[in-house]
Design a protein around this motif. Structure first.
Motif, PDB file in Angstrom:
ATOM      1  N   LEU A  16      61.149  49.250  24.573  1.00  0.00           N
ATOM      2  CA  LEU A  16      61.099  49.757  23.209  1.00  0.00           C
ATOM      3  C   LEU A  16      61.559  48.646  22.282  1.00  0.00           C
ATOM      4  O   LEU A  16      62.527  47.952  22.562  1.00  0.00           O
ATOM      5  CB  LEU A  16      62.020  50.980  23.057  1.00  0.00           C
ATOM      6  CG  LEU A  16      62.026  51.718  21.731  1.00  0.00           C
ATOM      7  CD1 LEU A  16      60.667  52.369  21.466  1.00  0.00           C
ATOM      8  CD2 LEU A  16      63.123  52.778  21.719  1.00  0.00           C
TER       9      LEU A  16
ATOM     10  N   CYS B 272      69.878  52.042  21.298  1.00  0.00           N
ATOM     11  CA  CYS B 272      68.712  52.522  22.024  1.00  0.00           C
ATOM     12  C   CYS B 272      69.205  53.479  23.112  1.00  0.00           C
ATOM     13  O   CYS B 272      70.302  53.298  23.661  1.00  0.00           O
ATOM     14  CB  CYS B 272      67.981  51.339  22.641  1.00  0.00           C
ATOM     15  SG  CYS B 272      66.627  51.778  23.751  1.00  0.00           S
TER      16      CYS B 272
ATOM     17  N   CYS C  67      56.422  50.831  21.329  1.00  0.00           N
ATOM     18  CA  CYS C  67      56.739  51.211  22.710  1.00  0.00           C
ATOM     19  C   CYS C  67      55.543  50.862  23.584  1.00  0.00           C
ATOM     20  O   CYS C  67      54.643  51.682  23.784  1.00  0.00           O
ATOM     21  CB  CYS C  67      57.062  52.695  22.797  1.00  0.00           C
ATOM     22  SG  CYS C  67      57.653  53.233  24.425  1.00  0.00           S
TER      23      CYS C  67
ATOM     24  N   TYR D 264      60.210  58.252  21.305  1.00  0.00           N
ATOM     25  CA  TYR D 264      58.972  58.056  22.035  1.00  0.00           C
ATOM     26  C   TYR D 264      59.055  58.844  23.333  1.00  0.00           C
ATOM     27  O   TYR D 264      60.062  58.785  24.044  1.00  0.00           O
ATOM     28  CB  TYR D 264      58.743  56.579  22.369  1.00  0.00           C
ATOM     29  CG  TYR D 264      58.117  55.793  21.248  1.00  0.00           C
ATOM     30  CD1 TYR D 264      58.899  55.269  20.226  1.00  0.00           C
ATOM     31  CD2 TYR D 264      56.743  55.587  21.204  1.00  0.00           C
ATOM     32  CE1 TYR D 264      58.320  54.563  19.184  1.00  0.00           C
ATOM     33  CE2 TYR D 264      56.155  54.865  20.170  1.00  0.00           C
ATOM     34  CZ  TYR D 264      56.958  54.361  19.161  1.00  0.00           C
ATOM     35  OH  TYR D 264      56.382  53.654  18.126  1.00  0.00           O
TER      36      TYR D 264
END
Lengths: 122, 113
Positions: free
Chosen positions: A74, A91, A68, A49
């Motif tokens: 997220l 992540c 997101c 993203y």
């Protein structure tokens, strides 16, 4: 601490369950990523993203659904997973200097990782 | 063909020696190169990044890049037991939509007393 947090740290779920992984970054970055890390395999990029817009979906099965809501958060929503989905889910965040129209500073390409969620699907 | 290749190891070196970790990549469009260290059960942490041909030094670590040969390496001088970890090589092709790193499988380093 890298400034990227993930919850939960460990998760055990059955194949019919629905769960969500959460990631939060406190670094002021504008790009966030989900990776899957399985034993003896390289880190696999799942989703990217940038500026809250999904810019990459690497042929990930639809049982994984990212979200997101803003540049700091997220999520990865999980449903009807398979045992082979058991892995460490990482992540990461970084500065997307190109789309962010910021001065090109190479340090800003660095991705900072959270501690990961160890997922076991039974 | 793997996009980023590393010898999985383990690479064993005695304490105080120089550890040399190597990585080759296939995409000539790769522009930035990263070395991450990952301890068992932990997430990757950045050790070095390099984007120009030649050497870049930071403390006991030196990254070397040769774009013509599509080769990047990491040297660790005066290796310590605490350096025992898996070292991941990653390359970045800047596309203007996030920074998409491609990782190798990692080289396991063991520094022996």
């Amino acid at each position: 601490e890298t400034g990227v947090t993930q919850t939960p740290r460990h998760l055990v779920m059955g194949m019919t369950n629905k769960k969500s992984l959460k990631c939060e970054q406190h670094l002021g970055h504008n790009a966030m990523y989900w990776y899957k890390q399985s034993a003896k395999k390289p880190l696999e990029l799942m989703f990217v993203y940038s500026l809250e817009e999904r810019v990459e979906n690497n042929s990930v099965p639809s049982r994984f659904s990212p979200e997101c809501p803003n540049s700091s958060h997220l999520f990865l929503h999980l449903h009807t997973l398979q045992p082979e989905d058991s892995a460490l889910y990482l992540c990461a965040s970084s500065q997307d200097w190109v789309r962010g129209l910021m001065h090109h500073v190479r340090d800003q390409e660095t991705q900072y990782f959270g501690p990961g969620t160890r997922l076991l699907v039974l | 063909q793997k996009e980023v290749e590393q010898n999985s190891g383990p690479l064993s070196v005695p304490e105080g020696a120089i550890a040399s970790l190597n990585c080759t990549y296939s995409d000539r469009g790769s522009q930035s190169f990263f070395w991450y260290r990952q301890y068992s059960g932990k997430s990757p942490e950045l050790i070095m990044f390099i984007y120009s041909n030649g050497d870049k030094e930071d403390g006991r670590f030196t990254a070397q890049l040769n774009k013509a040969s599509q080769y990047v390496s990491l040297l660790i001088r005066d290796s310590q037991p605490s350096d025992s970890a898996t070292y991941l090589c990653a390359v970045n092709v800047l596309t203007g939509g996030g920074n998409k790193l491609t990782f190798g499988t990692g080289t396991q380093l063991k520094v022996e007393l």
